[in-house]
Scaffold this motif. Structure first.
Motif, PDB file in Angstrom:
ATOM      1  N   LEU A   1       0.859  -1.200   0.000  1.00 24.72           N
ATOM      2  CA  LEU A   1       0.000   0.000   0.000  1.00 24.72           C
ATOM      3  C   LEU A   1       0.891   1.246   0.000  1.00 24.72           C
ATOM      4  CD1 LEU A   1      -2.673   1.558   0.348  1.00 24.72           C
ATOM      5  CD2 LEU A   1      -2.514   1.104   2.800  1.00 24.72           C
TER       6      LEU A   1
ATOM      7  N   CYS B   1      -3.038   7.090  -1.795  1.00 29.13           N
ATOM      8  CA  CYS B   1      -4.398   6.684  -1.400  1.00 29.13           C
ATOM      9  C   CYS B   1      -5.281   7.915  -1.163  1.00 29.13           C
ATOM     10  CB  CYS B   1      -4.314   5.844  -0.125  1.00 29.13           C
ATOM     11  SG  CYS B   1      -5.930   5.429   0.547  1.00 29.13           S
ATOM     12  N   THR B   2      -6.490   7.907  -1.758  1.00 31.56           N
ATOM     13  CA  THR B   2      -7.445   9.013  -1.579  1.00 31.56           C
ATOM     14  C   THR B   2      -8.495   8.685  -0.512  1.00 31.56           C
ATOM     15  OG1 THR B   2      -8.913   8.125  -3.256  1.00 31.56           O
ATOM     16  CG2 THR B   2      -7.213   9.666  -4.015  1.00 31.56           C
ATOM     17  N   LYS B   3      -8.354   7.533   0.102  1.00 34.47           N
ATOM     18  CA  LYS B   3      -9.267   7.066   1.169  1.00 34.47           C
ATOM     19  C   LYS B   3     -10.683   6.872   0.651  1.00 34.47           C
ATOM     20  CE  LYS B   3      -6.376   9.869   4.136  1.00 34.47           C
ATOM     21  NZ  LYS B   3      -5.729  10.725   3.152  1.00 34.47           N
TER      22      LYS B   3
ATOM     23  N   GLY C   1     -12.110   4.068  -0.161  1.00 33.23           N
ATOM     24  CA  GLY C   1     -12.727   2.895   0.477  1.00 33.23           C
ATOM     25  C   GLY C   1     -13.142   1.789  -0.474  1.00 33.23           C
TER      26      GLY C   1
ATOM     27  N   PRO D   1      -6.509   2.520   4.162  1.00 33.54           N
ATOM     28  CA  PRO D   1      -7.034   1.307   4.797  1.00 33.54           C
ATOM     29  C   PRO D   1      -5.942   0.551   5.544  1.00 33.54           C
ATOM     30  CG  PRO D   1      -6.786   0.989   2.444  1.00 33.54           C
ATOM     31  CD  PRO D   1      -6.541   2.436   2.696  1.00 33.54           C
TER      32      PRO D   1
ATOM     33  N   TYR E   1      -6.237   4.518  -8.200  1.00 33.10           N
ATOM     34  CA  TYR E   1      -5.181   5.513  -7.950  1.00 33.10           C
ATOM     35  C   TYR E   1      -3.787   4.900  -7.865  1.00 33.10           C
ATOM     36  CZ  TYR E   1      -9.396   8.040  -7.002  1.00 33.10           C
ATOM     37  OH  TYR E   1     -10.638   8.593  -7.141  1.00 33.10           O
TER      38      TYR E   1
ATOM     39  N   LEU F   1      -2.504   0.527  -4.452  1.00 37.38           N
ATOM     40  CA  LEU F   1      -2.305  -0.865  -4.037  1.00 37.38           C
ATOM     41  C   LEU F   1      -1.549  -1.608  -5.137  1.00 37.38           C
ATOM     42  CD1 LEU F   1      -5.815  -1.462  -2.501  1.00 37.38           C
ATOM     43  CD2 LEU F   1      -3.673  -1.751  -1.258  1.00 37.38           C
TER      44      LEU F   1
HETATM   45  S1  SF4 Z   1      -9.076   1.868  -3.362  1.00 36.85           S
HETATM   46 FE1  SF4 Z   1      -8.248   1.707  -1.271  1.00 36.85          FE
HETATM   47  S2  SF4 Z   1      -6.033   2.051  -1.528  1.00 36.85           S
HETATM   48 FE2  SF4 Z   1      -7.013   2.746  -3.424  1.00 36.85          FE
HETATM   49  S3  SF4 Z   1      -7.329   4.925  -3.066  1.00 36.85           S
HETATM   50 FE3  SF4 Z   1      -9.236   3.900  -2.415  1.00 36.85          FE
HETATM   51  S4  SF4 Z   1      -8.944   3.539  -0.210  1.00 36.85           S
HETATM   52 FE4  SF4 Z   1      -6.940   4.016  -1.052  1.00 36.85          FE
END
Ligand code: SF4
Ligand code: SF4
Length: 303
Positions: free
Chosen positions: A50, A55-57, A59, A78, A97, A100
């Motif tokens: 990660l 990460c834009t949070k 979810g 996360p 984004y 991951l």
């Molecule tokens: S999918 Fe998960 S890791 Fe990717 S930006 Fe959204 S919260 Fe962050």
């Protein structure tokens, strides 16, 4: 056809053997060197990394995980429950984004060959080829053999980058299809080797002898880590060891320690082991180079 786990296939490398090369990073290593810059290649299983700053949070990853291994946190990236994660990679595909990353995809020799063959014109122009690295490629010897046989049939130069901590049979299986060996020597004292890498060095030194006698061009390399293996005694023992391997082994490349892998440790929720160690000073490197050269060992320092 046998498959193995590959973390990355990286083109245009000029540090992993002669010429311009494509490096195949294989997953799984039985050493755990404290200075390792590829921690994502140590475990033999797929893992998710990660990259928190991307990460834009949003979810989305937590919604798609079939194993409930991702805990959504409104104000933070996360949290990954690594005991639940089986490395399926569904979350990585769902994240728009690039936050991951899946470390470890199953590939067979044909798939790897198709990927490396795209850069064939660069190999021909530069005297380069393909390098199997890792991780420890000798832990997946059949995959390396399958790939290298294909390469040799297509006149693509093959190189293996190994720490030598693998069964003798694996090394001997791969040697007939290998044009060049990059062989790491990390510490000549077995107890210190165990302390800093998790394994003693007897098998590694034994396999070094097999590599040196094989007739395959071999370059020994030493990751140079201040306070760990840059002392006079280790340099002297390295000189003696190389002389003992015969006249084809009288050269070494020093690879100065760097911290480029630090971000990958963070992405895997792992502590960075050498947080207090700095890269060696260039004057110190030059003095070590001279120590090898004055004892009859040709020495270079990698960039
Ligand atoms: S999918 Fe998960 S890791 Fe990717 S930006 Fe959204 S919260 Fe962050
Ligand atoms: S790799 Fe699979 S199991 Fe692991 S966190 Fe992502 S979706 Fe869940």
């Amino acid at each position: 056809m046998i498959s193995g786990l590959v973390t990355n296939i990286q083109g245009y490398s000029i540090h992993d053997g002669p010429g311009i090369r494509t490096v195949v990073f294989m997953k799984g290593c039985n050493l755990e060197c404290q200075w390792c810059s590829n921690p994502e290649c140590i475990s033999p299983h797929p893992e998710v990394g990660l990259i928190k700053k991307l990460c834009t949070k949003c979810g989305k990853c937590a919604e798609v995980c079939p194993n409930n291994a991702l805990e959504y946190q409104a104000d933070k990236p996360p949290r990954i429950d690594r005991a639940r994660c089986d490395g399926c990679g569904i979350c990585c595909s769902a994240c728009s984004y690039g936050a991951l990353v899946l470390y470890g995809r199953a590939m067979n020799a044909e798939e790897i060959y198709d990927a490396i063959n795209r850069d064939k014109m660069f190999y021909e122009a530069s005297g380069g080829g393909v390098t199997a690295s890792g991780g420890e490629p000798l832990l997946q010897p059949q995959l390396v053999c399958d790939l290298f046989q294909k390469c040799q049939r297509a006149s693509i130069h093959t190189c293996i980058e190994t720490a030598g901590c693998a069964p003798e049979s694996a090394l001997k299986q791969v040697l007939p299809y290998t044009d060049y060996i990059l062989y790491d020597l990390k510490h000549l004292n077995s107890e210190k080797h165990r302390k800093y890498t998790g394994q003693p060095n007897e098998l590694i030194l034994y396999n070094a002898g097999i590599a040196a006698e094989s007739g395959v061009e071999t370059l020994f390399r030493m990751p140079l880590v201040p306070g760990i293996n840059d002392d006079e005694q280790n340099i002297k023992e390295s000189v003696d060891f190389l002389h003992g391997l015969g006249n084809n082994s009288l050269r070494i490349e020093l690879m100065p320690y760097h911290r480029l892998g630090k971000g990958k440790y963070e992405s895997l929720d792992r502590e960075y082991p050498l947080s207090d160690v700095l890269s060696p000073e260039s004057e110190h490197l030059e003095s070590l180079k001279k120590a090898f050269e004055s004892n009859g060992i040709m020495c270079t320092i990698s960039q």
